[in-house]
Design an enzyme around this catalytic site. Structure first.
Site, PDB file in Angstrom:
ATOM      1  N   THR A 292       0.827  -1.210   0.000  1.00 41.76           N
ATOM      2  CA  THR A 292       0.000   0.000   0.000  1.00 41.76           C
ATOM      3  C   THR A 292       0.855   1.253   0.000  1.00 41.76           C
ATOM      4  OG1 THR A 292      -0.066   0.305   2.401  1.00 41.76           O
ATOM      5  CG2 THR A 292      -1.730  -1.147   1.430  1.00 41.76           C
ATOM      6  N   ASP A 293       0.237   2.347  -0.341  1.00 42.84           N
ATOM      7  CA  ASP A 293       0.813   3.647  -0.057  1.00 42.84           C
ATOM      8  C   ASP A 293       0.563   3.943   1.421  1.00 42.84           C
ATOM      9  OD1 ASP A 293       2.060   6.091  -0.434  1.00 42.84           O
ATOM     10  OD2 ASP A 293       0.963   6.538  -2.270  1.00 42.84           O
TER      11      ASP A 293
END
Length: 764
Positions: A292-293
């Protein structure tokens, strides 16, 4: 044990190790805490923090984000940060502790930011991706990526969160600078070069890092150009445009992908199984890691509001195919309990852990978890990399206007006034995602010009005039006095993505900057800094106008992270250079262009509008989008692919052979390009395809090939391109690629609006 045997396949080793792990150890492999919080550096000594040691004892840490990162968000400064040698030694200290204090001895995966250079103290700062794309030199960009990989891996970084493959649709977006441009084909070419350059011939090499493709997907098409805003896009456009660079990079062997923050048609990318499983895994065969970011999982419960709470968000993410969480907050807090409470299938947890372990084995971390301090000290910021940074910056600068041949400037006569807020502001030419720099390391435009005229320093005058932002004109008087004494004025203006240490200007969760009212913050571009306008900020235009009234030749140099729309400047000044953020050697590169030591060869990869009201103005829009507004036409001020030279190139003899092909066949396109000027120069020969009639509406023309060639005065070269199924196909009514029988236009030329044309027919 099998997992320690380097002769076995990575997948087999991962499977064996997985079977030995506890639930807590598995969950630990899926978290990525902030690396700069894992140690303290005081009085030249690095010690691991107690909080990190507790994480190791509690099940382990799979990865660390930005252990070597230095910037205002991390709080790591030139004074408190790690030198190249110290950084490598710190990684080794940390890895040694983990190996000695964990049951199974699983090394930590160190992930770093490297979009235009490793974001660590001492690393080479190359031009930003928007500038790199403007070089249209794929081979040179591949060399840049090799250099970045070498600097990063020598210090212990094993994966990088680049390249950025977003397709720019609204340049008001603050992250435009991080992208290669508005064309999916061009981005795809740079994407493949990035993967090949970063990952090298072997991931286990001491000069290779794993590439992470981001932001998957549609991030550059957000509503209103606002960062992480909703994306309104149909599947055909998604498949044909935004997904194309990712597909090509996956085919090139990229080992990691980062989903975007945004939603598409109501579904956040973080949990979009159609994207993450159906397309990425099943259709493309991607077997790597999905991370994920920062803060993306939390955003599901607070932002997108598609999850009831943190537990629900973490479970949804893992079920959708998210293997690792940057920051590790949600996974670290909820995954173990989710399995124990029956809310998460343990097999899905195993699936994610298996992918993390497999990547670590592929990277050779179990055999060589340590960095090389000697190599780090030797290669990071090396002379060779400085020269490469200068070369690529020079090839990326775009000459937009050169009235009456005012450029290049003379080295032997005339006084030059260098004026403007970006003339001598080093940080302003580096772009976002840049580490702290000692002032002497960055060559500003002023220092570059002074270097050219070092034997006659009195010929160079300087005044800043104003700031990037704000309405203060207190510097105008000195600037005008400076300009009055000069024969030629070089105005260095634009924007800034330089972060600062103001507490209110940094999102402490994500590191993105926030718009503030702080008058001393000149940042008007970068992550989180989106605008309603493309005009110059502050009073820069007014300063240029007053200088212009003096009647001297005025040359504008833009140092910026997004296109500038200033019709008055386009009409009145004598010459314009678009340098974007050209990196640490940018001042020398600009001076090389100004004085003619380098002939400009950069070309625009984004269309520059006359007015922000024209947006979207990207070149490959549909034919039906209209030709004008009440006040103006819909054409940009400077079109995609545009860029002038100090010489002239002529095109002739465009041919296609054969002129008729079957759907699965290819034709050879040839065109003669001649340098008809008196200087050696490089030209980007661009090929576009126009489908005359199709079952689904198509863009009027699309870039399908390009070649950057260098020609001596008078030299002619025949440039060849192959046009086949890949260049002629589009996503058809059934959402599958198709080459339809019929007529096509093949267009080759200097830019999208200056081409020769010939016909190609695909028979039924």
């Amino acid at each position: 044990m099998s997992y320690t045997n380097p002769n076995l396949p990575a997948e087999e080793r991962a499977e064996h190790l997985l079977g030995l792990m506890t639930l807590e150890e598995k969950a630990g492999q899926l978290i990525q805490p902030f690396g700069w919080q894992a140690y303290e550096h005081r009085d030249g000594k690095m010690t691991l923090t107690e909080s990190f040691k507790e994480k190791v004892a509690g099940g382990g840490v799979g990865s660390l984000y930005g252990m070597l990162r230095a910037d205002p968000w991390t709080g790591v400064t030139l004074a408190t940060g790690l030198s190249p040698r110290e950084g490598a030694e710190a990684v080794n200290t940390l890895q040694r502790y983990v190996l000695e204090h964990s049951r199974l001895g699983i090394p930590v995966l160190i992930g770093e930011e490297c979009s235009h250079g490793h974001m660590a103290i001492g690393a080479t700062v190359f031009p930003v991706p928007l500038s790199l794309g403007s070089s249209w030199n794929v081979e040179l960009y591949r060399e840049v990526c090799r250099a970045v990989a070498l600097e990063t891996r020598s210090q212990g970084g094993a994966v990088t969160y680049s390249p950025v493959l977003d397709v720019v649709r609204d340049p008001r977006w603050g992250r435009t600078e991080e992208c290669f441009g508005e064309d999916a084909y061009l981005i795809s070419e740079m994407a493949v070069a990035a993967v090949e350059g970063l990952q090298g011939e072997s991931l286990q090499s001491g000069s290779s890092v794993g590439a992470t493709l981001k932001h998957f997907v549609g991030y550059g098409s957000s509503e209103g150009g606002r960062n992480a805003g909703p994306v309104h896009m149909g599947w055909r456009e998604l498949l044909e445009v935004d997904l194309l660079p990712f597909k090509k990079a996956v085919e090139a062997g990229a080992v990691s992908i980062m989903p975007a923050y945004n939603e598409i048609d109501g579904v956040p990318c973080t949990t979009n199984t159609e994207l993450l499983e159906d397309i990425l895994r099943e259709a493309w065969g991607f077997e790597g890691l999905i991370i994920t970011d920062c803060g993306a999982i939390e955003m599901l419960a607070s932002g997108h509001d598609v999850a009831e709470d943190g537990m629900d968000a973490a479970v949804q993410s893992l079920e959708a195919g998210i293997d690792m969480e940057m920051s590790g907050e949600m996974y670290g807090k909820y995954l173990v309990d989710a399995v124990r409470e029956g809310k998460l299938d343990p097999a899905l947890l195993d699936r994610a852990v298996r992918r993390v372990l497999t990547l670590k084995f592929r990277l050779g971390l179990f055999e060589q978890p340590f960095a090389d301090p000697d190599a780090a000290e030797r290669v990071i910021g090396s002379k060779a990399h400085q020269e490469l940074a200068r070369q690529v910056a020079g090839e990326s600068i775009i000459l937009l206007k050169n009235e009456a041949g005012v450029l290049p400037l003379s080295k032997t006569a005339g006084t030059i006034a260098v004026i403007g807020p970006n003339a001598d502001a080093g940080y302003n030419q580096l772009g976002d995602y840049t580490s702290p720099q000692p002032p002497a390391k960055v060559a500003t435009v002023l220092s570059g010009i002074r270097s050219k005229l070092a034997a006659e320093p009195e010929r160079v005058l300087y005044a800043p005039g104003c700031r990037i932002k704000g309405d203060s004109r207190e510097g105008f008087e000195a600037a005008l006095a400076c300009a009055e004494q000069a024969d030629t004025v070089v105005m260095v203006v634009g924007g800034s993505s330089a972060r600062d240490f103001g507490e209110g200007s940094i999102d402490l969760k994500t590191g993105a900057s926030k718009v503030t009212e702080n008058a001393w913050n000149d940042m008007d571009c970068g992550e989180g800094i989106d605008r309603v306008s493309l005009t110059l900020s502050g009073v820069q235009l007014e300063l240029i106008q007053q200088v212009h009234q003096l009647g001297k030749p005025v040359i504008v140099v833009y140092i910026n992270g997004r296109p500038v729309s200033e019709p008055w400047i386009d009409e009145h000044v004598h010459a314009i250079l678009e340098a974007w953020y050209p990196g640490q050697e940018g001042g020398h590169a600009v001076a090389d262009i100004l004085f003619g030591d380098v002939n400009p060869s950069g070309k625009l990869t984004v269309s520059v509008p006359k007015h922000v009201g024209q947006l979207p103005v990207y070149y490959n829009g549909k034919r039906s989008r209209g030709k004008r507004y009440l006040e103006a036409d819909s054409q940009p001020q400077y079109p995609f692919g545009f860029g002038l030279s100090y010489t002239e190139f002529t095109y002739s003899g465009l041919k296609v052979k054969p002129e008729v092909i079957a759907a699965g066949e290819a034709a050879i396109v040839s065109v003669d390009v001649q340098n008809t000027g008196d200087r050696e120069g490089a030209e980007v020969v661009q090929l576009y395809i126009s489908d005359v009639a199709s079952k689904v509406t198509r863009p009027a023309r699309e870039l399908k090939a390009f070649d950057k060639i260098k020609l001596a005065p008078g030299e002619k070269q025949t440039v060849l391109f192959t046009v086949g199924p890949e260049q002629l196909q589009y996503i058809g009514p059934d959402l599958r690629p198709v080459v339809e029988p019929g007529a096509f236009k093949v267009l080759v030329g200097k830019h999208v609006n200056d081409t020769l044309s010939t016909d190609l027919t695909v028979r039924g």
